[in-house]
Structures are given as structure tokens and as C-alpha cells.
Scaffold this active site. Structure first.
Site, mmCIF file in Angstrom:
data_model
loop_
_atom_site.group_PDB
_atom_site.id
_atom_site.type_symbol
_atom_site.label_atom_id
_atom_site.label_comp_id
_atom_site.label_asym_id
_atom_site.label_seq_id
_atom_site.Cartn_x
_atom_site.Cartn_y
_atom_site.Cartn_z
ATOM 1 N N HIS A 108 0.801 -1.233 0.000
ATOM 2 C CA HIS A 108 0.000 0.000 0.000
ATOM 3 C C HIS A 108 0.831 1.279 0.000
ATOM 4 O O HIS A 108 0.279 2.371 0.007
ATOM 5 C CB HIS A 108 -0.963 0.025 1.190
ATOM 6 C CG HIS A 108 -0.265 0.215 2.507
ATOM 7 N ND1 HIS A 108 0.308 -0.809 3.193
ATOM 8 C CD2 HIS A 108 -0.036 1.324 3.253
ATOM 9 C CE1 HIS A 108 0.855 -0.362 4.308
ATOM 10 N NE2 HIS A 108 0.673 0.929 4.371
HETATM 11 C C1 UD1 Z 1 -2.100 5.625 5.789
HETATM 12 C C2 UD1 Z 1 -0.785 6.143 6.347
HETATM 13 C C3 UD1 Z 1 0.301 5.109 6.166
HETATM 14 C C4 UD1 Z 1 -0.115 3.771 6.764
HETATM 15 C C5 UD1 Z 1 -1.458 3.365 6.219
HETATM 16 C C6 UD1 Z 1 -1.920 2.138 6.961
HETATM 17 C C7 UD1 Z 1 -0.381 8.574 6.200
HETATM 18 C C8 UD1 Z 1 0.343 9.628 5.471
HETATM 19 N N1 UD1 Z 1 -0.349 7.362 5.647
HETATM 20 O O1 UD1 Z 1 -1.914 5.439 4.402
HETATM 21 O O2 UD1 Z 1 1.487 5.533 6.817
HETATM 22 O O3 UD1 Z 1 0.857 2.820 6.452
HETATM 23 O O4 UD1 Z 1 -2.428 4.406 6.423
HETATM 24 O O5 UD1 Z 1 -2.910 1.441 6.314
HETATM 25 O O6 UD1 Z 1 -0.953 8.822 7.240
HETATM 26 N N2 UD1 Z 1 -9.415 4.776 1.949
HETATM 27 C C9 UD1 Z 1 -10.634 4.150 1.955
HETATM 28 N N3 UD1 Z 1 -11.197 3.805 3.156
HETATM 29 C C10 UD1 Z 1 -10.580 4.059 4.338
HETATM 30 C C11 UD1 Z 1 -9.349 4.695 4.325
HETATM 31 C C12 UD1 Z 1 -8.773 5.053 3.131
HETATM 32 O O7 UD1 Z 1 -11.220 3.907 0.906
HETATM 33 O O8 UD1 Z 1 -11.153 3.706 5.386
HETATM 34 C C13 UD1 Z 1 -8.795 5.120 0.656
HETATM 35 C C14 UD1 Z 1 -9.138 6.522 0.180
HETATM 36 O O9 UD1 Z 1 -9.257 6.485 -1.206
HETATM 37 C C15 UD1 Z 1 -7.902 7.298 0.555
HETATM 38 C C16 UD1 Z 1 -6.795 6.273 0.415
HETATM 39 O O10 UD1 Z 1 -7.379 5.044 0.795
HETATM 40 O O11 UD1 Z 1 -7.695 8.418 -0.255
HETATM 41 C C17 UD1 Z 1 -5.585 6.548 1.254
HETATM 42 O O12 UD1 Z 1 -5.933 6.710 2.632
HETATM 43 P P1 UD1 Z 1 -4.964 7.584 3.605
HETATM 44 O O13 UD1 Z 1 -5.386 7.435 5.006
HETATM 45 O O14 UD1 Z 1 -4.813 8.949 3.065
HETATM 46 O O15 UD1 Z 1 -3.567 6.915 3.384
HETATM 47 P P2 UD1 Z 1 -3.146 5.377 3.433
HETATM 48 O O16 UD1 Z 1 -2.595 5.007 2.112
HETATM 49 O O17 UD1 Z 1 -4.268 4.588 3.999
HETATM 50 N N1 UDP Z 2 -3.409 -5.906 8.700
HETATM 51 C C1 UDP Z 2 -4.685 -6.433 8.842
HETATM 52 N N2 UDP Z 2 -5.404 -6.733 7.725
HETATM 53 C C2 UDP Z 2 -4.914 -6.549 6.473
HETATM 54 C C3 UDP Z 2 -3.603 -6.004 6.336
HETATM 55 C C4 UDP Z 2 -2.891 -5.680 7.474
HETATM 56 O O1 UDP Z 2 -5.156 -6.631 9.964
HETATM 57 O O2 UDP Z 2 -5.621 -6.835 5.496
HETATM 58 C C5 UDP Z 2 -2.662 -5.539 9.911
HETATM 59 C C6 UDP Z 2 -1.256 -6.076 10.019
HETATM 60 O O3 UDP Z 2 -1.244 -7.397 10.519
HETATM 61 C C7 UDP Z 2 -0.642 -5.085 10.987
HETATM 62 C C8 UDP Z 2 -1.264 -3.773 10.569
HETATM 63 O O4 UDP Z 2 -2.474 -4.130 9.884
HETATM 64 O O5 UDP Z 2 -1.048 -5.380 12.322
HETATM 65 C C9 UDP Z 2 -0.345 -3.029 9.660
HETATM 66 O O6 UDP Z 2 -1.023 -1.979 9.076
HETATM 67 P P1 UDP Z 2 -0.661 -1.405 7.642
HETATM 68 O O7 UDP Z 2 0.116 -2.388 6.860
HETATM 69 O O8 UDP Z 2 -1.915 -0.885 7.088
HETATM 70 O O9 UDP Z 2 0.227 -0.116 7.997
HETATM 71 P P2 UDP Z 2 1.785 0.107 8.286
HETATM 72 O O10 UDP Z 2 2.199 -0.811 9.372
HETATM 73 O O11 UDP Z 2 2.510 -0.103 7.005
HETATM 74 O O12 UDP Z 2 1.834 1.544 8.663
#
Ligand code: UD1
Ligand code: UDP
Length: 366
Positions: free
Chosen positions: A210
Site C-alpha cells: 500500500h
Molecule cells: C495511511 C498512512 C500510512 C499507513 C497506512 C496504513 C499517512 C500519510 N499514511 O496510508 O502511513 O501505512 O495508512 O494502512 O498517514 N481509503 C478508503 N477507506 C478508508 C481509508 C482510506 O477507501 O477507510 C482510501 C481513500 O481512497 C484514501 C486512500 O485510501 O484516499 C488513502 O488513505 P490515507 O489514510 O490517506 O492513506 P493510506 O494510504 O491509507
Molecule cells: N493488517 C490487517 N489486515 C490486512 C492487512 C494488514 O489486519 O488486510 C494488519 C497487520 O497485521 C498489521 C497492521 O495491519 O497489524 C499493519 O497496518 P498497515 O500495513 O496498514 O500499515 P503500516 O504498518 O505499514 O503503517
């Protein structure tokens, strides 16, 4: 007066961490309020985790939703300021490196409220990562910096942070993993429950991707999907897809690259389901920070599809190998794991299930 500590969550990886911290603070009679910024909001990115992790309903949900970095960060700050005014907390506790982390830390420090950062000092050295900016700035603002590995203290001291603020306590994410691992379903159960075809106990690899650097550029995403399709000839791959990645795959029509490959796409899975998949996977391919740590704790070989990691202990002591995005390198390391079993790791220092209690002990004493 027992003023509360405001504990902030916003995005998926925050929930596992807070699930360990809240009960540890409660056990030491430290009052807390839980604030969810609403950065992640889909049921599969929020409610599932609250239920499975046993996190109480947030006292407040700022419901900020998605947006550009500036919009999302600003909305969180505007929503959080009145919460501080109303609650008059003794401190604000933030975890990790997401936009919710820096936004709430910044509001707190300007209001003279001490900031506690859990998972401080991690550095990838890559300022192109939004998380790296969030980490550097949050640490500069923090009064209490709790670290997960020794390298973090060196990073912080090199940035001029007073050693007396830094406390090496271990990894709260691993506290939660050890607590809930016995409740995880088997991988066969996870696949059967999702109606996505049963693995029948066969070996499989697990994929999560992601990071914007991997999924936002269609050319890079295409390269990675082609690589996964190729590698799935060696073993089937199970790939729970993050909403950001789902969107990018659809936008670029790139899910078609996987059409005839042995890659099973799932929606984001719950935490227990993820533990079930991780504990049975032959190998994990990921760009997630948390998954790198969890694979090390579980002793499962991990390939990190990035050029760097902010969690070097998972490489030096754990099962992680940073392979980048070169398909040949990925194929070679995967072959090595499938034929020789990959490198043997050990569980890093203080990843022992008691990190949150160490944090609570510090905070109860101040
Ligand atoms: C965010 C964090 C990242 C983390 C990740 C964990 C920042 C800058 N990034 O990235 O560090 O690793 O979360 O998963 O804070 N969206 C949905 N539903 C949701 C949430 C998001 O559809 O519930 C979609 C939206 O299109 C959104 C995109 O995901 O624009 C990105 O979401 P965002 O929270 O901005 O960043 P992540 O890529 O999730
Ligand atoms: N995770 C989860 N379901 C998924 C993918 C990840 O429960 O489909 C959990 C994973 O085991 C870990 C956490 O989400 O506990 C990590 O989050 P993510 O990879 O979104 O963010 P990051 O750690 O890269 O910031």
C-alpha cells in the site's frame, strides 16, 4: 485532579498499538480518553479492529476522512484543538507515523500539552515517504519518546534529542500479537469463511502492498503485479488489498494482470484473520511497517518490497530481507526461501509482550 491522557488513533496500524497501551494505562490507574481522528473509516479498516482488539468505543470521532495531506492534516488539527480545550489533558499520546500522529502532536505542543510518542526514532532515511516526515517532526515535538529498537535512540540523539526523554521499552504491536495469536483462525478457515476458495493446507505466500511509492505510479504497480503473477507459478499468493491499492488497480485496469495468475485477491482482512494468514504463510511479501515486525515475531520469512526499512532490527535479527522492486532479485530471494527455508531469525530485545506495561510504568510515575 486526575486529568486524562488523550490517546489518539487514526489509521489501521494505530489500532493494534493502542489495544496494548489502553489496558496497561488503566491497570496503573492512569485516566485516558480515546480519540479517533477518522483517517480510516471503512468498517474493514476500523470497526473490525475495535471489535477484535477489544478497544472501547472512542470517546470522540473527528470523522475527518480522506483528503490530500494538507487537507487531511488540517482537518485533524482543527478537529483536535477543541478536544484539548474541553478535556484539559495532562498529555497527548500518539503512536506510529501517520498523518493523525503529527497533526495531533502539533496541536498539543502549541497548547503547552506534553506529547508522548510511542514508536519513536524509526528512520528509513527516505524523505520521499510521507511517514518519514511525520516521524521526524513528531519526535522533535515529543516530551516522552518510547522506542521499539536500539537503533531508534541513536537516530534521535543524532537529531539532537535529549537522551533523558528517550525510553527503550520494546514493541507494543508485538504485545498485541502475542495476546491474540491463540485466537487466530487457521489460514484454511480464513479462506473458507471469505468464500474465496480453500487453500486445502497447501503452502502459500501472503502479500500486502500500500505504500504510495509502490502503488501510486501505474508503471511501478504494473511491474509489481507482473512480478507477483510470475512468482505465483511457484506458490499461490493470498493478497488482502488495501483500499488505496484497490483504487489504483481499478484506475489502471491492472487487476487484469492477475487474471490468470494464482493470486487470490481479498478485501482487507480483520486482525485475527491476518494473524491466521501470517502464522501459516510460507513467506510474506510486503511494504507494510507493521507486517515486517509481525513476520519477525512469528519467525516467518519476509521480503520487503521497498528500497529501505525504518525497522532495521527486523533485518539484522529477524526474518526480513529488503529486496526492493527488482523482479530478478525478488525471484532469487523467494527461490532461496522456498528451497532452503530462508534465514533463521530471533525475536528482538524486549519484544516480549510487556512493552505497554513499561510505558504505563513510566507515565504513572510522572
Ligand atoms: C495511511 C498512512 C500510512 C499507513 C497506512 C496504513 C499517512 C500519510 N499514511 O496510508 O502511513 O501505512 O495508512 O494502512 O498517514 N481509503 C478508503 N477507506 C478508508 C481509508 C482510506 O477507501 O477507510 C482510501 C481513500 O481512497 C484514501 C486512500 O485510501 O484516499 C488513502 O488513505 P490515507 O489514510 O490517506 O492513506 P493510506 O494510504 O491509507
Ligand atoms: N493488517 C490487517 N489486515 C490486512 C492487512 C494488514 O489486519 O488486510 C494488519 C497487520 O497485521 C498489521 C497492521 O495491519 O497489524 C499493519 O497496518 P498497515 O500495513 O496498514 O500499515 P503500516 O504498518 O505499514 O503503517
Amino acid at each position: 485532579m486526575n486529568a486524562p491522557i488523550l490517546c489518539v488513533v487514526g489509521a489501521r496500524p494505530n489500532f493494534m498499538k493502542m489495544a496494548a497501551i489502553l489496558p496497561a494505562l488503566k491497570a496503573r490507574q492512569v485516566a485516558t480518553r480515546l480519540i479517533h481522528t477518522g483517517q480510516h473509516y471503512d468498517p474493514a479498516m476500523k470497526e473490525t479492529f475495535f471489535q477484535q482488539l477489544g478497544i472501547p468505543e472512542p470517546d470522540m470521532d473527528l470523522e475527518v476522512g480522506s483528503g490530500t495531506h494538507a487537507v487531511q492534516t488540517a482537518r485533524i488539527m482543527m478537529g483536535f484543538e477543541p478536544v484539548i480545550d474541553a478535556e484539559k489533558p495532562r498529555a497527548v499520546l500518539v503512536v506510529g507515523d501517520v498523518n493523525s500522529t503529527i497533526a495531533c502532536a502539533l496541536v498539543a505542543v502549541k497548547k503547552g500539552v506534553p506529547v508522548i510518542h510511542v514508536e519513536a526514532g524509526l528512520r528509513s532515511g527516505d524523505r520521499g515517504m510521507p511517514e518519514e516526515i511525520n516521524r521526524i517532526l513528531t519526535d522533535q515535538l515529543s516530551d516522552f519518546l518510547f522506542t521499539t529498537e536500539r537503533s531508534a535512540e541513536d537516530n534521535l540523539v543524532a537529531e539532537g534529542i535529549d537522551r533523558r526523554r528517550i525510553h527503550f521499552v520494546g514493541n507494543v504491536m508485538i504485545d498485541t500479537l502475542f495476546r491474540l495469536l491463540p485466537l487466530a483462525p487457521t489460514a484454511v478457515e480464513v479462506m473458507a469463511a471469505g468464500g474465496h476458495g480453500v487453500l486445502d493446507g497447501a503452502a502459500f505466500g501472503l502479500v500486502t502492498l500500500h505504500r504510495p511509492s509502490n502503488v501510486d505510479d501505474p508503471e511501478t504497480l504494473n511491474l509489481l503485479m507482473t512480478c507477483l503473477a510470475q512468482q505465483s507459478k511457484k506458490l499461490p499468493l493470498v493478497f488482502p488489498v488495501h483500499p488505496r491499492t484497490r483504487q489504483r488497480l481499478q484506475d489502471g485496469g491492472l487487476d487484469r494482470v492477475l487474471d490468470r495468475a494464482r493470486v487470490i485477491l481479498l478485501p482487507p482482512v480483520g486482525y485475527l484473520e491476518m494473524l491466521g494468514l501470517m502464522k501459516s504463510a510460507k513467506v510474506i511479501l510486503t511494504d507494510s511497517g507493521g507486517v515486517q515486525e509481525e513476520s519477525t515475531a512469528l519467525g516467518c520469512p519476509c521480503l520487503t518490497l521497498r528500497e529501505n526499512t525504518e525497522r532495521p532490527v527486523t533485518v539484522t535479527e529477524g526474518t526480513n530481507t529488503v529486496v526492493g522492486r527488482d523482479p530478478e532479485k525478488i525471484a532469487a530471494v523467494l527461490d532461496d526461501i522456498l528451497t532452503k527455508g530462508g534465514k533463521a531469525g530471533r525475536i528482538p530485545e524486549l519484544w516480549d509482550g510487556h512493552a505497554a506495561d513499561r510505558i504505563a510504568q513510566h507515565l504513572a510515575a510522572v
